[in-house]
Scaffold this motif. Structure first.
Motif: not given
Length: 193
Positions: A131-149
Motif C-alpha cells: 500500500y506504499q505506506i510510510e513506516p511506523w515511528s517508534r517513540f520513547e514510550t515504546g508505543e507504535r504510532v503511524a505517521r499522520t497521513r
C-alpha cells in the motif's frame, strides 16, 4: 498422500482430539505447532471439536488448485523457522514476484502466540510495501504510532484485493484491502505487551 502429509495430518488431528490422553496431545502439539523448547500446554484447552473437524474435512477434500494461487494479488508467504505443517518455499517458484517471503525466527506453525511482535512486524512491512505506506515511528514510550497521513487515496499497487475470511494455505496472507490499511494506519497508539 505422502508420508510427511500423513504424519502431519495425524499430529494436527491428534492435537485437537479431546479423547486422547493429555501427554499424547502434548506430543502432537510439539510435533505440529510449536518451536523446539516452547511449551505447548496452553494449547490443550480452547479446542472446538466441530470446528476442528470442519477444518480437517476442508483440508482433506479441497483440491489444492482451488486456492493455491490466491487470485492475482500480492501474497505474503509467512513461514515459521521451525514450521512442520507447511512446505516451505513452495509459492515463490510457482507464483513469482507477487510472493513476498518472510521467515519468523524461533517459531513453529503457532506463529501468533510464539512470536506475536515478529509476526506483526512482518505483516505490517508487507502491507506497507503493498500500500506504499510510510513506516511506523517508534517513540520513547515504546508505543507504535503511524505517521499522520491522508489515507483516503491509498490503494494497492496491484489488482483488486481479496477479502480473506480464514486460514490461508501455507501461512500465505493475501492483501485484504481497506480494512488492513485502516488497522495498520490507525492514528491511536497500538500497544504491544
Amino acid at each position: 498422500m505422502g508420508e510427511r502429509a500423513r504424519w502431519c495430518h495425524l499430529a494436527i488431528d491428534g492435537s485437537g482430539d479431546l479423547t486422547l490422553p493429555e501427554s499424547q496431545r502434548l506430543d502432537y502439539l510439539k510435533q505440529a505447532f510449536v518451536a523446539p523448547g516452547h511449551d505447548p500446554s496452553s494449547w490443550l484447552t480452547g479446542w472446538y471439536p466441530e470446528t476442528h473437524d470442519a477444518q480437517a474435512q476442508a483440508r482433506n477434500e479441497t483440491p489444492v488448485d482451488a486456492y493455491f494461487a490466491g487470485g492475482s494479488v500480492p501474497i505474503l508467504d509467512l513461514q515459521a523457522q521451525y514450521g512442520t505443517v507447511v512446505v516451505p518455499n513452495v509459492f515463490k517458484p510457482i507464483l513469482g514476484d507477487r510472493v513476498t517471503t518472510a521467515v519468523v525466527p524461533d517459531a513453529g506453525h503457532a506463529i501468533a502466540p510464539e512470536q506475536p511482535e515478529a509476526m506483526s512486524d512482518a505483516i505490517a512491512q508487507f502491507a506497507r510495501s503493498v500500500y506504499q505506506i510510510e513506516p511506523w515511528s517508534r517513540f520513547e514510550t515504546g508505543e507504535r504510532v503511524a505517521r499522520t497521513r491522508d489515507l483516503s487515496r491509498v490503494r494497492p499497487r496491484s489488482a483488486q484485493p481479496v477479502k480473506s475470511g480464514g486460514h490461508s494455505p501455507g501461512g500465505a496472507i493475501p492483501a485484504v484491502g481497506d480494512e488492513l490499511v485502516a488497522a495498520i494506519t490507525r492514528k491511536s497508539p497500538v500497544r504491544h505487551r
